[in-house]
Motif scaffolding. Structure first.
Motif, PDB file in Angstrom:
ATOM      1  N   LYS A   2       0.842  -1.189   0.000  1.00 15.57           N
ATOM      2  CA  LYS A   2       0.000   0.000   0.000  1.00 15.57           C
ATOM      3  C   LYS A   2       0.882   1.245   0.000  1.00 15.57           C
ATOM      4  N   HIS A   3       0.296   2.354  -0.469  1.00 16.33           N
ATOM      5  CA  HIS A   3       1.065   3.589  -0.586  1.00 16.33           C
ATOM      6  C   HIS A   3       1.619   4.037   0.762  1.00 16.33           C
ATOM      7  N   LYS A   4       0.812   3.946   1.794  1.00 18.69           N
ATOM      8  CA  LYS A   4       1.254   4.392   3.114  1.00 18.69           C
ATOM      9  C   LYS A   4       2.419   3.543   3.633  1.00 18.69           C
ATOM     10  N   THR A  75       8.796   9.662  -2.954  1.00 19.34           N
ATOM     11  CA  THR A  75       7.547  10.102  -2.338  1.00 19.34           C
ATOM     12  C   THR A  75       6.590  10.643  -3.390  1.00 19.34           C
ATOM     13  N   LEU A  76       7.111  11.427  -4.317  1.00 23.92           N
ATOM     14  CA  LEU A  76       6.281  12.009  -5.370  1.00 23.92           C
ATOM     15  C   LEU A  76       5.667  10.927  -6.248  1.00 23.92           C
ATOM     16  N   ALA A  77       6.470   9.950  -6.661  1.00 24.81           N
ATOM     17  CA  ALA A  77       5.957   8.857  -7.497  1.00 24.81           C
ATOM     18  C   ALA A  77       4.890   8.059  -6.746  1.00 24.81           C
ATOM     19  N   THR A  78       5.118   7.818  -5.460  1.00 24.96           N
ATOM     20  CA  THR A  78       4.172   7.042  -4.652  1.00 24.96           C
ATOM     21  C   THR A  78       2.844   7.772  -4.503  1.00 24.96           C
ATOM     22  N   LEU A  79       2.901   9.067  -4.217  1.00 21.68           N
ATOM     23  CA  LEU A  79       1.662   9.818  -4.001  1.00 21.68           C
ATOM     24  C   LEU A  79       0.936  10.120  -5.304  1.00 21.68           C
ATOM     25  N   LEU A  80       1.674  10.322  -6.381  1.00 25.25           N
ATOM     26  CA  LEU A  80       1.009  10.446  -7.686  1.00 25.25           C
ATOM     27  C   LEU A  80       0.223   9.171  -7.982  1.00 25.25           C
ATOM     28  N   HIS A  81       0.848   8.027  -7.722  1.00 26.74           N
ATOM     29  CA  HIS A  81       0.196   6.728  -7.936  1.00 26.74           C
ATOM     30  C   HIS A  81      -1.044   6.602  -7.050  1.00 26.74           C
ATOM     31  N   ILE A 118       8.079  -2.903  -3.861  1.00 24.23           N
ATOM     32  CA  ILE A 118       7.802  -1.473  -4.055  1.00 24.23           C
ATOM     33  C   ILE A 118       7.978  -1.099  -5.518  1.00 24.23           C
ATOM     34  N   LYS A 119       9.046  -1.596  -6.127  1.00 24.84           N
ATOM     35  CA  LYS A 119       9.289  -1.300  -7.546  1.00 24.84           C
ATOM     36  C   LYS A 119       8.154  -1.823  -8.424  1.00 24.84           C
ATOM     37  N   GLU A 120       7.751  -3.043  -8.200  1.00 25.29           N
ATOM     38  CA  GLU A 120       6.674  -3.620  -8.993  1.00 25.29           C
ATOM     39  C   GLU A 120       5.368  -2.861  -8.790  1.00 25.29           C
ATOM     40  N   PHE A 121       5.120  -2.456  -7.559  1.00 23.93           N
ATOM     41  CA  PHE A 121       3.896  -1.725  -7.248  1.00 23.93           C
ATOM     42  C   PHE A 121       3.857  -0.380  -7.980  1.00 23.93           C
TER      43      PHE A 121
END
Length: 272
Positions: A2-4, A75-81, A118-121
């Motif tokens: 999950k993103h969090k 962080t930016l890539a994760t939150l954009l996703h 994380i990379k795959e996600f």
């Protein structure tokens, strides 16, 4: 995954909050405009405005804390996703950042072990939001009488904070009639003349703006730089040469003010 879980492993709460606040503000406005028929694609609205702000840091070459850029990209890539978007360049830089952080043992062993997941996600297609995100609380750490510069597309504008709305909600600012092509210092300011805004009557009026989303000091996106902190009102811009203000101030934010600034300064250049 999950993103969090990813942002928790990065462990930079203020960075996460700063990026997420910006995204929520843009996504909320973009979805409202799409529902109103004035916008076809929320992503094409959100990404350019987001990068205008965060590229102030991402494209900087000096004054960078070690491994901070890697944390920003991830962080930016994760939150954009999380909010339904994906940018190829940002995702690629985030994947590279994971390797750099691991190679230099910056984060935890758990982050290292979970890195393949994380990379795959992050490479999966994000799910578009179906409803507007919850609004964040408006807070600012800036104070009345602060003097600061703001970088928009490589041009630095100077502004003065007259007061704060509510209980430390947003700064009410006014611009100086001066710009720089490099980060300015306090001693670089040569005029106290205020920059006004042209209205439909053809006259240039004194103009103040309440800027929501202007929270952290120092600014984690590297867009806003404090030049003088809460000393006194002696540096307030002089607007005596301008027509009387239309209203007390205009409500704005870190993103809508970008076009306002460009228009304010380009219109009056054509007149001069």
């Amino acid at each position: 995954m999950k993103h969090k879980q990813i942002t928790d492993k990065i462990g930079f709460e203020q960075l996460n909050e700063s990026i997420e606040d910006d995204l929520i503000r843009l996504v909320t406005r973009g979805m409202a405009r799409k529902n109103g028929g004035s916008l076809d694609d929320v992503e094409s609205y959100v990404l350019p405005l987001m990068l205008t702000r965060w590229n102030c840091f991402l494209l900087a070459e000096t004054g960078l804390a070690k491994y901070y850029k890697e944390k920003v990209y991830l962080t930016l890539a994760t939150l954009l996703h999380k909010y339904g978007f994906s940018d190829k360049h940002i995702t690629e830089k985030a994947l590279e950042a994971i390797d750099v952080l691991n190679d230099n043992v910056v984060l935890s062993d758990d982050f290292f072990r979970k890195s393949p997941k994380i990379k795959e996600f992050l490479k999966t297609k994000p799910t578009a939001l179906k409803r507007k995100p919850s609004r964040q609380k408006n807070t600012t750490f800036f104070r009345a009488n602060d003097l600061f510069s703001i970088n928009i597309d490589g041009t630095y504008y100077i502004a003065f904070i007259h007061k704060l709305t509510g209980i430390n909600e947003s700064p009410v600012i006014e611009f100086y009639d001066e710009t720089f092509n490099r980060p300015p210092k306090l001693e670089d300011i040569k005029t106290k003349k205020a920059r006004g805004q042209q209205y439909n009557d053809g006259m240039v009026h004194a103009s103040k703006f309440a800027i929501y989303g202007m929270k952290y000091q120092p600014d984690l996106a590297n867009q806003i730089h404090l030049l003088s902190a809460s000393e006194n009102s002696v540096m307030a811009p002089d607007s005596s040469h301008l027509e009387e203000s239309v209203g007390v101030y205009t409500v704005s934010n870190l993103f809508t003010i970008q076009d306002t600034i460009r228009k304010m300064f380009s219109e009056q250049r054509r007149q001069s």
